[in-house]
Structures are given as C-alpha cells and as structure tokens.
Design a protein around this motif. Sequence first.
Motif, PDB file in Angstrom:
ATOM      1  N   HIS A  79      -2.970   1.126  -6.915  1.00 47.44           N
ATOM      2  CA  HIS A  79      -3.894  -0.079  -6.993  1.00 47.44           C
ATOM      3  C   HIS A  79      -5.212   0.657  -7.560  1.00 47.44           C
ATOM      4  O   HIS A  79      -5.924   1.473  -6.639  1.00 47.44           O
ATOM      5  N   SER A 116       0.838  -1.287   0.071  1.00 48.69           N
ATOM      6  CA  SER A 116       0.167   0.032   0.154  1.00 48.69           C
ATOM      7  C   SER A 116       0.712   1.171   0.157  1.00 48.69           C
ATOM      8  O   SER A 116       1.829   1.242   0.560  1.00 48.69           O
ATOM      9  N   PHE A 151      -2.234   1.520   9.461  1.00 44.52           N
ATOM     10  CA  PHE A 151      -1.363   1.320   8.529  1.00 44.52           C
ATOM     11  C   PHE A 151      -0.009   0.934   9.134  1.00 44.52           C
ATOM     12  O   PHE A 151       0.561   1.264  10.136  1.00 44.52           O
ATOM     13  N   TYR A 208       1.567  -1.520   4.652  1.00 37.32           N
ATOM     14  CA  TYR A 208       0.348  -2.345   4.492  1.00 37.32           C
ATOM     15  C   TYR A 208      -0.874  -1.907   5.442  1.00 37.32           C
ATOM     16  O   TYR A 208      -0.598  -1.205   6.606  1.00 37.32           O
ATOM     17  N   PHE A 209      -2.261  -1.885   4.926  1.00 34.50           N
ATOM     18  CA  PHE A 209      -3.534  -1.599   5.772  1.00 34.50           C
ATOM     19  C   PHE A 209      -3.776  -2.679   6.077  1.00 34.50           C
ATOM     20  O   PHE A 209      -4.099  -3.711   5.505  1.00 34.50           O
ATOM     21  N   THR A 267      -7.587   3.338  -4.722  1.00 36.74           N
ATOM     22  CA  THR A 267      -7.096   4.744  -4.636  1.00 36.74           C
ATOM     23  C   THR A 267      -7.878   5.882  -4.380  1.00 36.74           C
ATOM     24  O   THR A 267      -8.890   5.988  -4.990  1.00 36.74           O
ATOM     25  N   TYR A 276      -8.982   0.490   9.729  1.00 39.34           N
ATOM     26  CA  TYR A 276      -7.750  -0.189   8.971  1.00 39.34           C
ATOM     27  C   TYR A 276      -6.600   0.574   9.514  1.00 39.34           C
ATOM     28  O   TYR A 276      -6.473   1.935   9.684  1.00 39.34           O
ATOM     29  N   ILE A 297      -4.096   7.662  -0.651  1.00 39.00           N
ATOM     30  CA  ILE A 297      -4.009   6.492  -0.339  1.00 39.00           C
ATOM     31  C   ILE A 297      -4.415   5.417  -1.555  1.00 39.00           C
ATOM     32  O   ILE A 297      -5.118   5.799  -2.405  1.00 39.00           O
ATOM     33  N   SER A 298      -3.372   4.547  -1.827  1.00 35.54           N
ATOM     34  CA  SER A 298      -3.499   3.417  -2.723  1.00 35.54           C
ATOM     35  C   SER A 298      -3.391   2.267  -2.034  1.00 35.54           C
ATOM     36  O   SER A 298      -2.342   1.825  -1.713  1.00 35.54           O
ATOM     37  N   ASP A 299      -4.438   1.247  -2.133  1.00 34.03           N
ATOM     38  CA  ASP A 299      -4.204   0.024  -1.495  1.00 34.03           C
ATOM     39  C   ASP A 299      -5.102  -1.074  -2.137  1.00 34.03           C
ATOM     40  O   ASP A 299      -6.069  -0.718  -2.815  1.00 34.03           O
ATOM     41  N   THR A 311       5.309   3.561   2.491  1.00 33.99           N
ATOM     42  CA  THR A 311       4.926   2.427   1.772  1.00 33.99           C
ATOM     43  C   THR A 311       4.597   1.337   2.858  1.00 33.99           C
ATOM     44  O   THR A 311       5.306   1.510   4.085  1.00 33.99           O
TER      45      THR A 311
END
Length: 319
Positions: free
Chosen positions: A57, A2, A46, A19-20, A131, A44, A124-126, A17
Amino acid sequence: MSMLCYRFPNEEIVRQTGYFDLLSDENVTYQGFIVSNFTQSLRYGFTVSNELTEQFHFTDEEIVQIDQSEYFRGTKTLLQLMQMIPLMKTVLTRIKCVDFDESNTEAIFSALLETYPNALVYLISDPILGTWVGASPELLLRSVGEQGFSVSLAGTKKSSDITPWTKKEQNEQEIVSQFIDQQLTELGSDNIEMIGPYDYEAGPVKHLRTDFSFRTKLDEMSILKSLHPTPAVSGMPRALSLEVIENIEEHERSIYTGYLGILKDGDTKIYVNLRCCQIQRGKMSLYLGGGFTPDSIPELEWEETENKSKTLLDLVQKL
C-alpha cells in the motif's frame, strides 16, 4: 489488508498478513505486534489473518521535505529559544526525499536484514500507515518475566571517526541516561543497574550507549507510557520539548520516533522507530533527527542527519 515482516536480533524472520487496528486507552489487554506514533497518541495493534495475501500500500499523501535553508531557519529559532527558556536538549527532525523505485521495497528490506543483524529490521505496509522499512538499534523495553532492560542511545558520528566524543555529545547521552534512571525510579523499579556509556556501532554511524537492567512488577504498557518518548527523540524537560517541537517542526513525524515491536506479558521486545523511511510510488522519504543543546552548531547537526541517512541510502545505491 496489511503486511508485516520483521526480525529481531538473533531471531528468525516473521512474515504475516492481517490488519492494524487503532488501540484505545481502555484496551489494556492487547498483546501482539504494536506500532506507536511519536507522542503515543496513536497506537496500532496487529491482528494476524492467514486468509489474506501479501499486498503493498503506497499512500498518495504529500510529504514535506525540509531543505537545508529551512532546516537552518528552524534551528536558529530553536537555539534562540534555548537561550531564553530552560531547555537542556531538544530533538529536531527533518525529512529527506529521494527517487526510489517502489518495486525494490522487498530488496531494500532484504539488504537491511543482511547489513544490520543487531537491529530490529521491519517492513510494514498498511492502507492507513503506508509502507515503511527500517532498522532500529535502539531498544526501548525488553522484559523477561519481572526482569526489564532498556537502552540509552545518544550522540552520533561516523563509525570511522576515532576522535574523542565532544562534551556536547557526552551531555546528550547523559541527559537520556538520567531520564531513564529517574523514570524507572519513579515507577518503583528495584535493582536498577547501568552499564556504560560505551561506543556502539550501527552500520555507518556509532553512538554512545548505556544499558539498563531493573526489576518491576508493573505491566509493560505502563513502563512504555513512562519511558517514551525519551530525550533521545524528544528532549529535556520532556513536556517543554514536546511543545517546542510542535511549534517548530512543520511536518508530521508519523510513526518515526514512535516505537514498535512485540508487546507481551513477561516477554516484550519494543524498539524506538529510527533509521527508517516511508516508501511511496517513485520516492523514498527518510526521516532524520538530531539532538540540540544550547551549544549545538547547526551545520554539524545537518551533517549528522546526512550521516544517518546513509543507513538506507548506501544500500539503495547497491540495488
């Protein structure tokens, strides 16, 4: 992996960078960047990892766009309900989809940073969340030691509009302020002080705003659970409004009207996720909302959501 980029007012940009991860109710020790959905049923946290590279993503999920006729049908149903049940206010939202080149995602984030220095601006992009970019002016909770701060923000019109606020807009703001004051009181907070309401400009629109300060020894998550969602994004009474929203809105709000920011003991900065959009390949989906009281006029509420969309659309046109 993410990607997380954000900037609080008067602070430096943070790019990370990692993970969520979904946080359970039992996970009461988490501290860091947090994102919640509208109802707080999904939260969530991070986790930073310096070993990963930035990557976008773009999800393929179908976004339900609400056109004007569908919006008016929903508002008609809502206003009829408000004549029969004790609803002081309910927030109805819609989604507006426009063409957008996803390669401009960083560019729109940069434009928001420059245009809205007094907002929490984020990207945010996960893989799960997709995104999102946004610029929120609405502080939900700020803590400095045992000192807490919150904001009541309601009522919207164009920044250029110099006419007096209507009674409906003043009532909207008062409902939110009374709710926050009541919740803080029930939490046992001390020295609750209010300043406002006053005009607060946020780009192409302005709002009525009231600032709160208080003292409490409660942990920040307990305060968030009590305050969110405020009537600014749900309604009043809250439980009844949430039930009505679930039955009228045909789309998922996802993280729109949820909250996001840094959760940290004695140094928390959390904002309501407003003025935001989800970006997919070839399009941008803007999430827009407006507060309804029994005397609301649907055409004016539609115009209000159109004005709110300009936070992002005015910038897109300049790219």
